[in-house]
Design a protein around this motif. Structure first.
Motif, mmCIF file in Angstrom:
data_model
loop_
_atom_site.group_PDB
_atom_site.id
_atom_site.type_symbol
_atom_site.label_atom_id
_atom_site.label_comp_id
_atom_site.label_asym_id
_atom_site.label_seq_id
_atom_site.Cartn_x
_atom_site.Cartn_y
_atom_site.Cartn_z
ATOM 1 N N VAL A 192 -12.415 -5.486 6.606
ATOM 2 C CA VAL A 192 -13.626 -5.818 7.357
ATOM 3 C C VAL A 192 -14.734 -6.271 6.411
ATOM 4 O O VAL A 192 -15.476 -7.214 6.698
ATOM 5 N N ALA A 193 -14.831 -5.603 5.254
ATOM 6 C CA ALA A 193 -15.887 -5.961 4.294
ATOM 7 C C ALA A 193 -15.732 -7.404 3.837
ATOM 8 O O ALA A 193 -16.697 -8.176 3.822
ATOM 9 N N GLU A 225 -7.238 -1.777 2.047
ATOM 10 C CA GLU A 225 -7.532 -0.805 3.101
ATOM 11 C C GLU A 225 -8.171 -1.547 4.268
ATOM 12 O O GLU A 225 -8.786 -2.600 4.070
ATOM 13 N N GLN A 244 -17.675 -14.364 6.851
ATOM 14 C CA GLN A 244 -18.507 -14.836 7.969
ATOM 15 C C GLN A 244 -19.892 -15.256 7.491
ATOM 16 O O GLN A 244 -20.452 -16.241 7.974
ATOM 17 N N SER A 259 -29.379 -6.100 20.105
ATOM 18 C CA SER A 259 -29.389 -7.551 20.278
ATOM 19 C C SER A 259 -28.895 -8.200 19.000
ATOM 20 O O SER A 259 -28.722 -7.552 17.977
ATOM 21 N N ALA A 260 -28.667 -9.485 19.073
ATOM 22 C CA ALA A 260 -28.187 -10.201 17.897
ATOM 23 C C ALA A 260 -29.313 -10.475 16.910
ATOM 24 O O ALA A 260 -29.084 -11.025 15.841
ATOM 25 N N GLY A 261 -30.533 -10.082 17.251
ATOM 26 C CA GLY A 261 -31.652 -10.349 16.357
ATOM 27 C C GLY A 261 -32.185 -11.747 16.547
ATOM 28 O O GLY A 261 -31.732 -12.496 17.417
ATOM 29 N N TYR A 269 -26.180 -8.443 -0.597
ATOM 30 C CA TYR A 269 -25.118 -7.485 -0.301
ATOM 31 C C TYR A 269 -23.799 -7.889 -0.960
ATOM 32 O O TYR A 269 -23.044 -7.035 -1.433
ATOM 33 N N ASP A 318 -23.826 -6.724 -4.440
ATOM 34 C CA ASP A 318 -23.645 -5.279 -4.498
ATOM 35 C C ASP A 318 -22.176 -4.909 -4.288
ATOM 36 O O ASP A 318 -21.607 -4.111 -5.039
ATOM 37 N N MET A 343 0.840 -1.192 0.000
ATOM 38 C CA MET A 343 0.000 0.000 0.000
ATOM 39 C C MET A 343 0.879 1.248 0.000
ATOM 40 O O MET A 343 1.771 1.382 0.815
ATOM 41 N N ASN A 373 -25.959 -5.439 14.429
ATOM 42 C CA ASN A 373 -27.394 -5.154 14.461
ATOM 43 C C ASN A 373 -27.696 -3.784 15.066
ATOM 44 O O ASN A 373 -28.740 -3.600 15.681
ATOM 45 N N ASN A 425 -16.524 -9.804 6.661
ATOM 46 C CA ASN A 425 -17.973 -9.938 6.858
ATOM 47 C C ASN A 425 -18.565 -10.935 5.879
ATOM 48 O O ASN A 425 -19.409 -11.763 6.238
ATOM 49 N N GLU A 448 -10.816 -0.827 5.861
ATOM 50 C CA GLU A 448 -12.264 -0.923 5.673
ATOM 51 C C GLU A 448 -12.609 -2.132 4.808
ATOM 52 O O GLU A 448 -13.610 -2.815 5.024
ATOM 53 N N GLU A 449 -11.771 -2.386 3.803
ATOM 54 C CA GLU A 449 -12.033 -3.493 2.888
ATOM 55 C C GLU A 449 -11.719 -4.833 3.555
ATOM 56 O O GLU A 449 -12.343 -5.859 3.263
ATOM 57 N N ASP A 454 -20.632 -2.019 6.926
ATOM 58 C CA ASP A 454 -19.773 -3.115 7.381
ATOM 59 C C ASP A 454 -19.113 -2.830 8.727
ATOM 60 O O ASP A 454 -18.906 -3.740 9.524
ATOM 61 N N LEU A 455 -18.747 -1.559 8.954
ATOM 62 C CA LEU A 455 -17.991 -1.245 10.167
ATOM 63 C C LEU A 455 -18.876 -0.916 11.353
ATOM 64 O O LEU A 455 -18.547 -1.233 12.483
ATOM 65 N N ARG A 483 -22.527 -3.923 12.060
ATOM 66 C CA ARG A 483 -22.332 -5.370 11.969
ATOM 67 C C ARG A 483 -22.861 -6.120 13.183
ATOM 68 O O ARG A 483 -22.886 -7.332 13.195
ATOM 69 N N ASN A 520 -19.040 0.789 3.440
ATOM 70 C CA ASN A 520 -18.072 0.589 4.524
ATOM 71 C C ASN A 520 -18.702 0.884 5.881
ATOM 72 O O ASN A 520 -18.413 0.211 6.866
#
Lengths: 98, 278
Positions: free
Chosen positions: B66-67, B61, B73, B13-15, B161, B164, A1, A50, B70, B63-64, A44-45, A48, A41
């Motif tokens: 984490v994306a 990055e 997961q 809550s976790a839903g 998602y 997307d 990077m 809920n 996710n 942020e990416e 996602d950040l 996540r 983002n």
């Protein structure tokens, strides 16, 4: 990077509304290349676990903020002006939880 | 009308989405042919989760990072549902199936096993697989098998998602700089030979789809093409003109990477089958 890549992703501020009827609350900030990706983002950040039903993002540099050095003039002048608080009313009898 | 913790205005809550434990607790027992089908789908999800997990701490990055985590997961979640259900046919747990099957016993497609490569190559795989999975789960929601239908109904929201995410990045990389365009196009070129086999039918799939349980993969191709072509066109990318890779029967016989993925994924569970803490 590379540093230039980092520099090219601007900072965004994220506001999350946790539930219907509540306000959007500032949750934090993130980097993203544009508004569309900033929203994703943010999802996602900051949602996540809920936390949210709605998200706003805005470029950090479009926020105007108060000057921390002028705290006195800005925020301390209301001190002592307790006539601005509704503390001089007497409670009507029978009104609970006031 | 009753209120649960999930309705609270202030408490997070976790839903109340279904969990793999719910499926087992409900006493669902898959017939063997349905279990094998669940294994096809579950192994795809597991392999992709393993591949995507490798991006953690390596994405362009934070942020990416984490994306992608996710999405991994989500896929691992699909795998847990599907392998829990598959295992019920043979009194095996999701972990038995994930950690103690051999290379020949997995039924994943080769696309999800392909190497991450650079970010463009990973996004190419994500775009192809997410679009396929979206079409698949959208139809599987109507499955005559209630468990598969409920898993698909939960998964399709997540995959929406993923589509997307992959589409947004495809547009930005394809229609970005010369270098990002080149890498995105090369990523597609690398992944495209493994597209055809996503849509291969076999006897099991034909039988299950006639009974309304499975979705016949070949029937998804048209809508897949109709969805991916405009995205690539808008991203100034082209559909690679390459022949499909030979094989493609989910047997693992023609899979270059499956064994390597399993070696890394299974080593700890096999070395300490009784479990380990540290």
């Amino acid at each position: 990077m590379t540093e230039s890549l980092n520099a090219s992703w601007p900072l965004w501020e994220v506001f999350v509304r946790s539930s219907r009827g509540l306000s959007h609350v500032h949750a934090g900030s993130l980097h993203a290349p544009d508004a569309t990706m900033a929203l994703r983002n943010a999802r996602d950040l900051y949602t996540r676990r809920n936390e949210g039903t709605s998200v706003w993002v805005m470029p950090s540099d479009s926020i105007s903020s108060s000057d921390p050095d002028s705290k006195g003039g800005f925020f301390e002048s209301p001190q002592g002006k307790d006539f601005r608080h509704a503390t001089y009313y007497t409670k009507s009898e029978g009104v609970k939880h006031l | 009308m009753s209120f649960t913790a999930g309705d609270s205005a202030t408490k997070i809550s976790a839903g109340n989405a279904i969990t793999p434990e719910d499926i087992i607790a409900a006493g669902a027992k898959a017939p063997e042919d349905v279990a094998t089908y669940a294994m096809y789908l579950g192994d795809d999800a597991l392999m992709l989760a393993q591949r995507l997990g490798h991006w953690i701490s390596r994405a362009p990055e934070m942020e990416e990072d984490v994306a992608l985590a996710n999405i991994a997961q989500d896929q691992l979640g699909h795998a847990r549902f599907l392998l829990s259900y598959a295992g019920s046919a043979w009194d095996q747990t999701e972990d038995d199936l994930a950690y103690f099957r051999t290379e020949e016993q997995f039924r994943s497609c080769r696309l999800v096993e392909q190497e991450n490569g650079d970010f463009g190559q990973t996004i190419a795989r994500q775009l192809i697989f997410s679009l396929y999975q979206y079409e698949l789960f959208t139809r599987l929601m109507d499955s005559a098998d209630e468990t598969l239908a409920s898993v698909a109904a939960k998964a399709v929201k997540e995959v929406t998602y993923h589509v997307d995410h992959a589409a947004q990045w495809t547009l930005r990389l394809g229609d970005g700089t010369d270098e990002s365009h080149r890498r995105m196009q090369e990523g597609l070129y690398y992944m495209w030979p493994y597209v055809d086999e996503l849509f291969n039918d076999d006897d099991l799939l034909r039988d299950l789809s006639e009974r309304g349980i499975a979705v016949l993969p070949s029937t998804l191709r048209e809508s897949f093409d109709a969805r991916i072509e405009p995205i690539l066109e808008q991203a100034t990318l082209t559909v690679p003109d390459v022949p499909g890779a030979w094989g493609g029967d989910r047997s693992g016989n023609f899979s270059e990477h499956r064994g390597h993925i399993l070696a890394e994924m299974q080593v700890l569970a096999r070395q300490f089958p009784q479990g380990v803490t540290w």
